[in-house]
Design a protein around this motif. Structure first.
Motif, PDB file in Angstrom:
ATOM      1  N   GLU A  84       0.812  -1.220   0.000  1.00 44.40           N
ATOM      2  CA  GLU A  84       0.000   0.000   0.000  1.00 44.40           C
ATOM      3  C   GLU A  84       0.848   1.274   0.000  1.00 44.40           C
ATOM      4  N   ASP A 130       4.452   6.550   2.373  1.00 45.61           N
ATOM      5  CA  ASP A 130       5.382   5.941   3.321  1.00 45.61           C
ATOM      6  C   ASP A 130       5.921   7.048   4.225  1.00 45.61           C
ATOM      7  N   SER A 131       5.640   6.972   5.513  1.00 47.90           N
ATOM      8  CA  SER A 131       6.236   7.976   6.413  1.00 47.90           C
ATOM      9  C   SER A 131       7.343   7.370   7.273  1.00 47.90           C
ATOM     10  N   ASN A 132       7.329   6.039   7.439  1.00 48.20           N
ATOM     11  CA  ASN A 132       8.303   5.420   8.346  1.00 48.20           C
ATOM     12  C   ASN A 132       9.748   5.627   7.917  1.00 48.20           C
ATOM     13  N   GLY A 148       5.241  -5.657   8.192  1.00 47.99           N
ATOM     14  CA  GLY A 148       5.438  -7.050   7.800  1.00 47.99           C
ATOM     15  C   GLY A 148       5.842  -8.000   8.904  1.00 47.99           C
TER      16      GLY A 148
HETATM   17  P1  AMP Z   1       1.936  -3.868   8.959  1.00 36.86           P
HETATM   18  O1  AMP Z   1       2.765  -4.051  10.200  1.00 36.86           O
HETATM   19  O2  AMP Z   1       2.740  -4.024   7.724  1.00 36.86           O
HETATM   20  O3  AMP Z   1       0.730  -4.733   8.990  1.00 36.86           O
HETATM   21  O4  AMP Z   1       1.435  -2.361   8.993  1.00 36.86           O
HETATM   22  C1  AMP Z   1       0.613  -1.890  10.040  1.00 36.86           C
HETATM   23  C2  AMP Z   1      -0.010  -0.556   9.649  1.00 36.86           C
HETATM   24  O5  AMP Z   1       1.021   0.411   9.452  1.00 36.86           O
HETATM   25  C3  AMP Z   1      -0.805  -0.566   8.367  1.00 36.86           C
HETATM   26  O6  AMP Z   1      -1.918   0.272   8.533  1.00 36.86           O
HETATM   27  C4  AMP Z   1       0.149  -0.002   7.350  1.00 36.86           C
HETATM   28  O7  AMP Z   1      -0.518   0.599   6.261  1.00 36.86           O
HETATM   29  C5  AMP Z   1       0.892   1.008   8.161  1.00 36.86           C
HETATM   30  N1  AMP Z   1       2.237   1.213   7.621  1.00 36.86           N
HETATM   31  C6  AMP Z   1       3.119   0.230   7.369  1.00 36.86           C
HETATM   32  N2  AMP Z   1       4.244   0.738   6.875  1.00 36.86           N
HETATM   33  C7  AMP Z   1       4.059   2.082   6.794  1.00 36.86           C
HETATM   34  C8  AMP Z   1       4.872   3.154   6.353  1.00 36.86           C
HETATM   35  N3  AMP Z   1       6.110   2.937   5.909  1.00 36.86           N
HETATM   36  N4  AMP Z   1       4.392   4.402   6.416  1.00 36.86           N
HETATM   37  C9  AMP Z   1       3.141   4.628   6.891  1.00 36.86           C
HETATM   38  N5  AMP Z   1       2.330   3.649   7.331  1.00 36.86           N
HETATM   39  C10 AMP Z   1       2.773   2.380   7.274  1.00 36.86           C
END
Ligand code: AMP
Ligand code: MG
Length: 404
Positions: free
Chosen positions: A184, A199-201, A248
């Protein structure tokens, strides 16, 4: 300066540590094989010198009370010492930093003196030894100036310079590769499609790593695809000491990441009793340390500050690594909190008119609400045993910024 001949590769072969669960103490011991303390003994300042502009004399010559008149026999300026000896009834004009001449042990500041030609009258009350900075007052001969593991901040730079040392051995910068995972995610500058987010992370990670003075390798966004992830992990590990990813590692996704990690290295997946930031992975991939952080933006920052920061400092050779300082402050709002886990709520620490430290939460505390971090200057740390917090209760806070 000792430069150990041992390379990290040789040491890691020789050292039988378990990369599956690397304790901080073991990582520290490993790194310490490569640290050598600054050697050589000098003293700073190297001579007794004056702390004031005035005159230097024998303290015994000064009347305890009342005026004493002494004869000026020369001058000692900073960098231009007086070559002779100060005898009874004599004094030497001296400037701040000037070497206190032989025979003299006391300096009277010029504001307490009246000069009439070479006859100088000193008033006020004086004591022997006043206004004299002893040799070695800053650093005694033989004392350690800087212990190995010390971060070179502005004060340390000055200290090293005061020893006349132009170059010191320091650790090279820690190389940290990082990427975001998620189908996403889009990088800034690309239009968003249906269901996509920016992507903000990667940007918060970049900022946190830059503050720690790491050399960063930004590897962008990697899709939730086993092959793409495997090649990203291989590339990151080949080019960095530490690999940090976000996303992930939550329950649904952890399985295929786990299977891949079994091929690449050894990784432990934890569910940590904390909020935000429950899923966390730690391990080694082809020699690099690996931190798999959660995806939610606030969780990334919290887990970075609570786990990654200290580990990186240890890897950099900082010793001792002190956790960010904590204080007690009175909470000015009610806090919702379930016992059984540690919460890191975001707050604003300030000083009330009566001088007491107070803290208030930054509003919505969801793990995706980055504004709660942006508005904060501290974490409010609520430990496992704590339940709901009433207004007026003292709570533990941890500053996000350290003054160095
Ligand atoms: P996940 O741990 O991959 O299931 O992500 C948990 C939540 O964090 C989901 O709502 C993702 O869309 C959001 N998320 C994951 N990576 C990022 C990112 N790099 N920047 C912003 N939001 C993120
Ligand atoms: Mg994801």
């Amino acid at each position: 300066m000792n430069t150990p001949a041992l390379t990290i590769a040789q040491a890691s072969c020789a050292d039988d540590y378990d990369p599956n669960s690397m304790p901080v103490a073991k990582a520290r011991a490993f790194i310490h094989q490569f640290l050598a303390p600054i050697e050589g003994t000098v003293r700073v300042p190297s001579h007794r010198n004056s702390a004031m502009d005035g005159w230097a004399m024998r303290g015994a010559d000064l009347k305890a009370d009342g005026e004493t008149t002494l004869q000026e026999i020369g001058a000692s300026f900073a960098g231009k010492p007086f070559a002779g000896r100060v005898g009874a009834g004599q004094c030497v004009r001296i400037m701040t930093g000037g070497v206190v001449p032989e025979g003299a042990d006391t300096v009277v500041m010029q504001e307490r003196a009246k000069a009439s030609g070479k006859s100088i009258a000193f008033g006020g009350s004086n004591r022997t030894g006043q206004n004299v900075r002893e040799a070695g007052e800053d650093l005694k001969k033989g004392s350690v100036a800087l212990k190995k593991g010390r971060v070179i901040r502005p004060a340390e730079l000055g200290l090293v310079a005061s020893l006349g040392i132009a170059e010191i051995a320091v650790h090279r910068k820690l190389r940290v590769a990082f990427f975001s995972t998620g189908d996403e995610l889009k990088s800034i500058g690309t239009p968003l499609g249906e269901g996509e987010i920016y992507d903000s992370n990667r940007y918060t990670l970049h900022g946190m790593l830059m503050r720690l003075d790491c050399e960063v390798l930004d590897m962008g966004v990697v899709r939730d695809d086993p092959q793409a992830l495997e090649s990203a992990f291989r590339e990151a590990a080949a080019n960095a000491d530490v690999v940090i990813t976000s996303g992930g590692v939550s329950v649904g996704e952890a399985d295929f990441v786990k299977a891949m990690m079994d091929r690449l290295g050894e990784v432990v997946f934890w569910k940590i009793a904390m909020k935000p930031g429950r899923p966390l992975a730690y391990g080694r991939i082809e020699g690099a340390h690996f931190f798999g952080l959660p995806g939610n933006p606030v969780s990334v920052m919290v887990t970075f500050y609570q786990f990654v920061r200290d580990a990186l400092l240890v890897l950099m050779g900082v010793d001792p690594v002190s956790p960010a300082p904590t204080f007690k402050a009175t909470c000015t709002a009610k806090l919702k909190k379930a016992p059984g886990r540690t919460e890191f709520q975001r707050g604003v620490l300030s000083r009330a008119a009566d001088g007491a430290l107070t803290v208030k939460p930054t509003g919505e505390q969801g793990s995706g609400i980055l504004k709660s971090m942006s508005d904060a200057n501290c974490f409010i740390i609520l430990d496992d045993a704590t339940g709901n917090v009433e207004t007026g209760t003292p709570v533990e806070v941890q500053l996000l910024e350290g003054i160095v």
